[in-house]
Each structure stands twice: as structure tokens, then as C-alpha cells.
Design an enzyme around this catalytic site. Structure first.
Site, PDB file in Angstrom:
ATOM      1  N   SER A   1      70.994 -42.960 -99.711  1.00 20.83           N
ATOM      2  CA  SER A   1      72.141 -42.087 -99.447  1.00 20.83           C
ATOM      3  C   SER A   1      72.125 -41.452 -98.060  1.00 20.83           C
ATOM      4  O   SER A   1      73.152 -40.948 -97.614  1.00 20.83           O
ATOM      5  CB  SER A   1      72.216 -40.979-100.505  1.00 20.83           C
ATOM      6  OG  SER A   1      71.113 -40.104-100.386  1.00 20.83           O
TER       7      SER A   1
ATOM      8  N   LYS B   1      70.166 -34.052 -98.341  1.00 17.13           N
ATOM      9  CA  LYS B   1      71.503 -34.302 -97.781  1.00 17.13           C
ATOM     10  C   LYS B   1      71.633 -33.528 -96.471  1.00 17.13           C
ATOM     11  O   LYS B   1      70.773 -32.731 -96.097  1.00 17.13           O
ATOM     12  CB  LYS B   1      72.600 -33.824 -98.742  1.00 17.13           C
ATOM     13  CG  LYS B   1      72.536 -34.398-100.158  1.00 17.13           C
ATOM     14  CD  LYS B   1      72.876 -35.870-100.224  1.00 17.13           C
ATOM     15  CE  LYS B   1      72.797 -36.396-101.654  1.00 17.13           C
ATOM     16  NZ  LYS B   1      72.944 -37.868-101.716  1.00 17.13           N
TER      17      LYS B   1
END
Length: 311
Positions: free
Chosen positions: A93, A163
Site C-alpha cells: 500500500s 500510511k
């Protein structure tokens, strides 16, 4: 017969020695190692007091080893708890910034001094609830658990995510189809970190929405392969993450060796005007204080002037 005639011997006459001279001879004989008798009770400190103590032997290495290992483990535990911790990247990701299997070092020190995540930083945070429900976690063995506990190995049991922070508390963030991500009305230039070929948000447009205070909006760099804030807006917090859940900021890729690199904040987050909302919130208390102080100063001045006139 003459009186006082000599006996005829040529040797000098023996004369009695003085007590001081006799004592000097005895002392000289003793220091010379002779066999002269010592006076009763005399102790010059040279008598044998038993076996002499030699230098102490150093402790064996094998006796020192457990102590050294214990100190090393304690230091590792303190470093993991208060300074830095290693984390393993489990997914794609955050490509191309981070690859699956990379080990990153996370700064855990600055949050202890009240520092909060800033836009553009790559952060590790605990699952806010519901983000990793469908993710299976491997069952580590005893050795892996121990090494994870002291910080020498990334944890395989904890449900943590990594993230990039796009917006912080008080910001308004949005992204329309075929458009860029905008923060407080400013478009972000994400070419330096977004995965090649990805769009900023075509798979899941969102906003505009305001990030609550004390929370952050996060997105993966591989936008079309990241279940980030956009995909959890139905949960508590509307997809945002509480700063209390943030473990720390990822500062460097430590492993593998051929991928050593730092993780700086991209320049687009330094553009002017991005902090308008935050600046307004900072200036507001001062402006309100000044507005309240002006009438008070005028009233006090009028009172003093009136007192002088009456006098």
C-alpha cells in the site's frame, strides 16, 4: 727504674665507645642484613606478616557474559519503548516509497514531548478499529515473541498500519474524480511519492470534509492498492485516525541494506497557503484578547483623566 715506661706494644690503645656510637653500629648491621641481635620488643616493620596479597584476578569472561547480556537487553527494551522501534512493511500500500518486506525505524521519542503528526509524514499507527478485521496475523514462536518484545524484531502480532498523513485536525480535505487531492483549497503535487500510473483518488473520490481536532487523514502512496481513510468513512471518526493511536513517525528504511534511505516530508506540503486554517486558529485568540483589552484601556484612561480634571 724509670717510672711510666711503655709496655713495648705498638697497637693503639682501646678506648671505650660512646653509647650513641654503639647504637649506630647495631643499626648499620641490621640494615646491611647482618645477624646483629635486635633489642627486645624492637619491630622495624620487616617481620613476615604472612602471605602477601597479590593482584586480584579479573573475573572470568563467562561470569561477566550474563551481566553484559542483561544490560544489552535492558538498553534494547528502553530504546524500543522510548526512542525507536523497528516495523516490517506487510503490504504494497505504500509503494514505491516502501516495498513489502522493508524494515523501517520509527521515531517514538518526539511524541513524548507533545509532538503531533504533521502533513506529509509517514506514520505507523494502531488499528483504530475495523481497519484490519479481515487481516490474518501470523503466530510467532517463542523466540520471535521475545525479540519483538525487546525491539530487536518487528512485531508479528500487533495490528499496526503505515500510511502518509495528508491532513491534520482543522484541515478541509477533498479529492474529486480526475482531480488532485486538495487541502484547505490547495492542490497537492504528489508526483514525487505516488505510485507510477496511479491517480490521486479515481478509485474512491471523497470530500470535502473537515478533519476533527486531534485526528489525522491518512492515505497510502499506492492509491489503487490502499484501504486508507477513504474506505473507512462509515466507522467512528469518519475515516480519520486519532493522534493517540499514532506510534510514531517512520524516519528511515533500515533494511534491506540496498534500500537504505530517509523518509522526508515532500515539498508540496510546504507550499504557502496550506496552513491558512491553522494560522487563523492561532491568530483568533490573540485578536479576541486585543479586542477585549481596548475598551478596558479606554475606560481606565477616561477615569484617570476625569479624576485630574475634578482635582
Amino acid at each position: 727504674m724509670a717510672v711510666g715506661a711503655r709496655s713495648g706494644r705498638d697497637e693503639p690503645e682501646d678506648r671505650p665507645e660512646s653509647p650513641a656510637a654503639a647504637a649506630d653500629e647495631v643499626r648499620d648491621a641490621e640494615y646491611a642484613g647482618g645477624t646483629a641481635d635486635r633489642a627486645p620488643g624492637f619491630d622495624d616493620g620487616t617481620a613476615d606478616s604472612g602471605e602477601s596479597e597479590g593482584p586480584k584476578k579479573p573475573r572470568s569472561f563467562w561470569k561477566e557474559l550474563p551481566l553484559l547480556v542483561g544490560i544489552a537487553l535492558l538498553l534494547a527494551l528502553l530504546i524500543k519503548t522510548f526512542l525507536v522501534q523497528a516495523f516490517s512493511i506487510p503490504s504494497d500500500s505504500m509503494q514505491d516509497t516502501l516495498q513489502r518486506g522493508d524494515r523501517v525505524l520509527v521515531d517514538k521519542l518526539t511524541p513524548w514531548f507533545g509532538s503531533e503528526p504533521e502533513r506529509g509524514e509517514v506514520v505507523v499507527f494502531h488499528d483504530p478499529g475495523g481497519w484490519l478485521d479481515d487481516t490474518t496475523v501470523s503466530d510467532p514462536n517463542v523466540v520471535q515473541k521475545f525479540l519483538s518484545f525487546i525491539g530487536l524484531m518487528p512485531s508479528a502480532e500487533e495490528k499496526d498500519l503505515i500510511k502518509r498523513v495528508i491532513a491534520v485536525g482543522g484541515d478541509t480535505v477533498e479529492c474529486k474524480k480526475n482531480g488532485p487531492v486538495q487541502v484547505n483549497g490547495k492542490a497537492l503535487d504528489e508526483k514525487s511519492y505516488i505510485f507510477p500510473g496511479d491517480t490521486p483518488c479515481n478509485d474512491e473520490p471523497f470530500g470535502p470534509l473537515k478533519v476533527p481536532d486531534g485526528r489525522i487523514w491518512v492515505m497510502g502512496d499506492h492509491r489503487q492498492n490502499s484501504l486508507d481513510s477513504r474506505y473507512h468513512q462509515e466507522l467512528d471518526g469518519g475515516g480519520t485516525v486519532s493522534v493517540d493511536e499514532v506510534v510514531g513517525r517512520a524516519i528511515v528504511v533500515a533494511w534491506p541494506v540496498n534500500r537504505w534511505s530517509t523518509l522526508p516530508v515532500p515539498g508540496t506540503f510546504d507550499q504557502s497557503g496550506l496552513n491558512v486554517a491553522s494560522a487563523a486558529m492561532t491568530v483568533a485568540p490573540g485578536a479576541l484578547g486585543l479586542a477585549g483589552a481596548v475598551p478596558l484601556v479606554l475606560w481606565r484612561r477616561r477615569k484617570l483623566t476625569g479624576g485630574r480634571t475634578a482635582g
